[in-house]
Write an enzyme that holds these catalytic residues in place. Structure first.
Site, PDB file in Angstrom:
ATOM      1  N   CYS A 125      20.657 -13.794   9.230  1.00  0.00           N
ATOM      2  CA  CYS A 125      19.395 -13.169   8.814  1.00  0.00           C
ATOM      3  C   CYS A 125      18.390 -12.995   9.950  1.00  0.00           C
ATOM      4  O   CYS A 125      18.077 -11.868  10.330  1.00  0.00           O
ATOM      5  CB  CYS A 125      18.756 -14.007   7.716  1.00  0.00           C
ATOM      6  SG  CYS A 125      19.772 -14.125   6.254  1.00  0.00           S
TER       7      CYS A 125
HETATM    8  N1  LIG Z   1      23.375 -16.083   3.937  1.00  0.00           N
HETATM    9  C1  LIG Z   1      22.094 -16.201   3.655  1.00  0.00           C
HETATM   10  O1  LIG Z   1      21.548 -17.296   3.733  1.00  0.00           O
HETATM   11  C2  LIG Z   1      21.260 -15.001   3.223  1.00  0.00           C
HETATM   12  C3  LIG Z   1      19.948 -15.242   2.778  1.00  0.00           C
HETATM   13  C4  LIG Z   1      19.177 -14.181   2.345  1.00  0.00           C
HETATM   14  C5  LIG Z   1      19.700 -12.890   2.383  1.00  0.00           C
HETATM   15  N2  LIG Z   1      20.955 -12.653   2.840  1.00  0.00           N
HETATM   16  C6  LIG Z   1      21.431 -11.275   2.799  1.00  0.00           C
HETATM   17  O2  LIG Z   1      22.367 -11.121   1.754  1.00  0.00           O
HETATM   18  C7  LIG Z   1      23.386 -10.193   2.112  1.00  0.00           C
HETATM   19  C8  LIG Z   1      24.757 -10.831   2.008  1.00  0.00           C
HETATM   20  O3  LIG Z   1      24.826 -11.917   2.918  1.00  0.00           O
HETATM   21  P1  LIG Z   1      25.902 -13.072   2.823  1.00  0.00           P
HETATM   22  O4  LIG Z   1      25.437 -14.152   3.745  1.00  0.00           O
HETATM   23  O5  LIG Z   1      26.189 -13.408   1.411  1.00  0.00           O
HETATM   24  O6  LIG Z   1      27.173 -12.329   3.454  1.00  0.00           O
HETATM   25  P2  LIG Z   1      28.699 -12.840   3.428  1.00  0.00           P
HETATM   26  O7  LIG Z   1      29.348 -12.201   4.596  1.00  0.00           O
HETATM   27  O8  LIG Z   1      28.746 -14.317   3.256  1.00  0.00           O
HETATM   28  O9  LIG Z   1      29.287 -12.221   2.093  1.00  0.00           O
HETATM   29  C9  LIG Z   1      29.442 -10.871   1.869  1.00  0.00           C
HETATM   30  C10 LIG Z   1      30.654 -10.652   0.978  1.00  0.00           C
HETATM   31  O10 LIG Z   1      30.727  -9.253   0.703  1.00  0.00           O
HETATM   32  C11 LIG Z   1      32.080  -8.856   0.746  1.00  0.00           C
HETATM   33  N3  LIG Z   1      32.119  -7.424   0.970  1.00  0.00           N
HETATM   34  C12 LIG Z   1      31.962  -6.726   2.108  1.00  0.00           C
HETATM   35  N4  LIG Z   1      32.033  -5.398   1.865  1.00  0.00           N
HETATM   36  C13 LIG Z   1      32.239  -5.261   0.548  1.00  0.00           C
HETATM   37  C14 LIG Z   1      32.397  -4.133  -0.306  1.00  0.00           C
HETATM   38  N5  LIG Z   1      32.340  -2.895   0.172  1.00  0.00           N
HETATM   39  N6  LIG Z   1      32.599  -4.372  -1.608  1.00  0.00           N
HETATM   40  C15 LIG Z   1      32.655  -5.643  -2.083  1.00  0.00           C
HETATM   41  N7  LIG Z   1      32.499  -6.739  -1.338  1.00  0.00           N
HETATM   42  C16 LIG Z   1      32.304  -6.539  -0.038  1.00  0.00           C
HETATM   43  C17 LIG Z   1      32.689  -9.702   1.846  1.00  0.00           C
HETATM   44  O11 LIG Z   1      34.091  -9.800   1.708  1.00  0.00           O
HETATM   45  C18 LIG Z   1      31.975 -11.048   1.615  1.00  0.00           C
HETATM   46  O12 LIG Z   1      32.685 -11.853   0.721  1.00  0.00           O
HETATM   47  C19 LIG Z   1      23.018  -9.717   3.505  1.00  0.00           C
HETATM   48  O13 LIG Z   1      22.261  -8.554   3.408  1.00  0.00           O
HETATM   49  C20 LIG Z   1      22.160 -10.840   4.046  1.00  0.00           C
HETATM   50  O14 LIG Z   1      21.270 -10.375   5.040  1.00  0.00           O
HETATM   51  C21 LIG Z   1      21.751 -13.694   3.254  1.00  0.00           C
END
Ligand SMILES: NC(=O)c1ccc[n+]([C@@H]2O[C@H](COP(=O)([O-])OP(=O)(O)OC[C@H]3O[C@@H](n4cnc5c(N)ncnc54)[C@H](O)[C@@H]3O)[C@@H](O)[C@H]2O)c1
Length: 428
Positions: A260
């Site tokens: 992030c």
């Molecule tokens: N990790 C955090 O602490 C956090 C906190 C706040 C916001 N975010 C935001 O949330 C969003 C997701 O982050 P995350 O950490 O969960 O990511 P992540 O990489 O842990 O998970 C994303 C998931 O999406 C899947 N994916 C990718 N493309 C896809 C598609 N086309 N269709 C279906 N699934 C698909 C991946 O296989 C993965 O399992 C991002 O925008 C991030 O900036 C993350």
């Protein structure tokens, strides 16, 4: 009620479980077949989410995972939690959001709510995502289906960060979209904070993360300045923290990490250009934070120099690969940069991290894939010329580190409460 959550990562999985616990039937959709299989077997792949918690919801039939996007037609609402990285030119890559939009659009039913959670620039929901959803479904947003944005506020490994207890900001395309989204999230989350549009909700999340990035940069800058003056910034922060108003403590470190803070601010920088606006604070903070690993390497060189050793040929251990303490998430971790910079200077490098036994293949640091965390014992530790504390995991025994390692470069003040020898610890 049946909903789908697309993207079962650090955000989507805990959110799915919270909805499942709140009497909602959750279909988790992900393109990663291995993840789908493991989740359906009740096996969590994230350290702070217990398999038992997941298995309970799988067995109760309230959560199941799939890679079949045609099943979108079974649900009343779709929540999208897919990655939003930067591309190699450090520009927003919203392709995961658009791919998801294209995958779900053909199966979208009238009356469905689509809510985006991925952090992104203002306009993504009501321009970009809306465009692919309308084109692929033939339906109209705000008329035939509802559209909303609600940012995630997960703080991994923070015991106070419980999905249900964190107020959730929600913005809708129309008042009806907002009402639908508020009702949906209200099932699983205690406090909903409605705002006037998707763009305000998107901008809120960016403000939160830019605030962190800028303040971390400020304290990193002060660390370097105070160090030159012989003042310990950690002691200064402890003292400043006693002010009961108008101050919030931020801590220095070896550089930004995670999915992030190093990334999200640049989503705004990119979008601001469209409006002929500059984001100087964001860029300056990025510059200072990006320079931190080099600062740590320079301090390590000083520490070795004091022992009449060059970096070239020295054995250097990076302690902690995860980007923050007590998590197994090493995405964007500055430890990778430390390993690379030290190797470029001729050092023999290794790492130890109780939560990252082996480095998985990554797009950004392919050269480190397959490297294993070294053992934690006296003989192994004694063989290093310097140990850099890059992450202060609680599971590491810092007294053993002090007893076993000759030279310690501490970027996290992890050695503060430990008995050390004079000249052994170099703060960086
Ligand atoms: N990790 C955090 O602490 C956090 C906190 C706040 C916001 N975010 C935001 O949330 C969003 C997701 O982050 P995350 O950490 O969960 O990511 P992540 O990489 O842990 O998970 C994303 C998931 O999406 C899947 N994916 C990718 N493309 C896809 C598609 N086309 N269709 C279906 N699934 C698909 C991946 O296989 C993965 O399992 C991002 O925008 C991030 O900036 C993350």
């Amino acid at each position: 009620m049946k909903i789908a959550i697309v993207g079962l990562g650090y955000v989507g999985l805990p959110l799915s479980l919270q909805f499942a616990r709140s009497d909602t039937w959750v279909l988790g959709l992900d393109i990663d077949a291995a993840k789908v299989e493991s989740l359906n077997a009740g096996r969590s792949y994230i350290k702070h989410i217990e398999s038992a918690t997941l298995a309970e919801q799988v067995q109760a039939g309230r959560f199941s995972a799939s890679a079949d996007f045609s099943r979108i037609k079974e649900v009343e609402a779709v929540i999208i939690c897919v990655p939003t990285p930067l591309n190699k030119n450090r520009e927003p890559d919203i392709s995961f959001i658009l791919d998801t939009g294209r995958n779900i659009a053909p199966h979208l039913q009238k009356g469905t709510l689509v809510a985006l959670e991925s952090t992104t620039y203002p306009g993504t929901t009501d321009e970009d995502l809306r465009g692919v959803l309308e084109a692929g479904s033939g339906l109209k947003a705000g008329v035939d289906f509802h559209l909303a944005f609600s940012p995630e506020r997960e703080d991994p490994a923070n015991p106070d960060s419980k999905v249900a207890a964190i107020p959730k900001v929600v913005g809708g395309l129309t008042p009806a979209c907002l009402a639908r989204a508020t009702a949906l999230y209200g099932r699983a989350i205690k406090t909903i904070v409605p705002v006037s549009s998707c763009r305000v909700a998107e901008a809120t999340k960016l403000l939160e993360n830019i605030f962190r990035s800028v303040n971390i940069a400020l304290i990193n800058e002060l660390k370097v300045v105070y160090q030159a003056m012989g003042i310990d910034v950690w002691e200064v922060i402890q003292a400043a923290k006693t002010k009961p108003f108008g101050f919030m403590a931020f801590y220095p470190g070896p550089g930004l990490g995670g999915h992030c803070i190093p990334i999200d601010p640049f989503y705004l920088t990119w979008k601001a250009r469209e409006y002929s606006q500059n984001t100087r604070f964001i860029e300056l903070a990025g510059e200072i934070n990006t320079a931190m690993p080099q600062h740590v390497v320079n301090r390590t060189a000083e520490a070795l120099n004091a022992r009449r050793k060059p970096v070239n040929g020295s054995r250097i251990l990076v302690l902690g690969l995860a980007y923050k303490p007590n998590v197994d998430d090493e995405r964007e971790s500055p430890s990778y940069v430390l390993l690379t910079l030290l190797k470029e200077r001729g050092a023999e490098v290794a790492y130890h991290d109780p939560y990252v036994p082996v480095i998985r293949p990554t797009r950004e640091h392919p050269q480190w894939a397959g490297l294993r965390s070294i053992n934690w014992d006296r003989q192994t530790l004694q063989a290093f010329d310097a140990v850099i504390v890059a992450t202060n995991h609680q599971a590491v025994n810092y007294q053993e580190l002090a007893d076993w390692a000759g030279c310690i470069v501490d970027t996290r003040n992890a050695m503060a409460a430990v008995k050390t020898k004079a000249g052994q610890v170099w703060k960086a």
